[in-house]
Write a protein that holds these residues in place. Sequence first.
Motif, PDB file in Angstrom:
ATOM      1  N   ILE A 131       1.210  -0.994  -0.072  1.00  0.00           N
ATOM      2  CA  ILE A 131       0.432  -0.025  -0.442  1.00  0.00           C
ATOM      3  C   ILE A 131       0.904   1.191  -0.068  1.00  0.00           C
ATOM      4  O   ILE A 131       1.348   1.393   0.903  1.00  0.00           O
ATOM      5  CB  ILE A 131      -0.929   0.275   1.364  1.00  0.00           C
TER       6      ILE A 131
ATOM      7  N   LEU B 269      -5.714   3.890  -4.366  1.00  0.00           N
ATOM      8  CA  LEU B 269      -6.213   4.524  -3.242  1.00  0.00           C
ATOM      9  C   LEU B 269      -7.011   6.122  -3.866  1.00  0.00           C
ATOM     10  O   LEU B 269      -6.924   5.877  -2.596  1.00  0.00           O
ATOM     11  CB  LEU B 269      -4.764   4.765  -2.655  1.00  0.00           C
TER      12      LEU B 269
ATOM     13  N   LEU C 118      -9.401  -4.530  -1.923  1.00  0.00           N
ATOM     14  CA  LEU C 118      -8.480  -3.487  -0.304  1.00  0.00           C
ATOM     15  C   LEU C 118      -9.057  -4.559   0.806  1.00  0.00           C
ATOM     16  O   LEU C 118      -7.608  -5.480   1.439  1.00  0.00           O
ATOM     17  CB  LEU C 118      -8.001  -2.158   0.044  1.00  0.00           C
TER      18      LEU C 118
END
Length: 184
Positions: free
Chosen positions: A7, A43, A63
């Motif tokens: 991430i 994101l 996610l």
Amino acid sequence: MALIVGIGGTNRPGSSSERLTEAALDHARELGAETRMFGGAALAALPHFAPESPERTAGERELVEAVRAADGLIIASPGYHGGVSGLVKNAIDLLEDLRGDARPYFDGRAVGLIVTAAGWQAGGVTLQALRGIIHAMRGWPTPMGVAINSIEQKPFGADGAVTDEAIAGQLKMLAGQVMGFAQR
């Protein structure tokens, strides 16, 4: 086979934090991991986390499910004014959805951390903040955390690959620690 989830990134395509996460994931793959990356574009597509609303987008579900299945993680953030970026923090906040799991949050998982910042102070403070977040979410921050001062260090060559040997070594060590824990 261990699954390591990355991430990291910013709104800027090809950001340093995203490329460094990818480089660490490359090392994890060399050690036998399956990897999954959630970069800046993924994101940025996540809506602001709203704990009162159980509705989730496809990206949010993707996610959460990836982290749920993960054996380890690598998280990278730019150090914005001495803090974790909003994009990365929003993704971490979304993992509140794992609170009721048999393995809640980051429980039993190693999490390697990378920070890029325009100065050592912002890098150190942001790395410490990320370590605190990971501890609060029952994870194990790896002993190796990588903080890069973008004013003094230039990790990438003209081709975009990590060419600074010291930084490459740190990323390799970080990936090795995540993998070592994941394989236990």
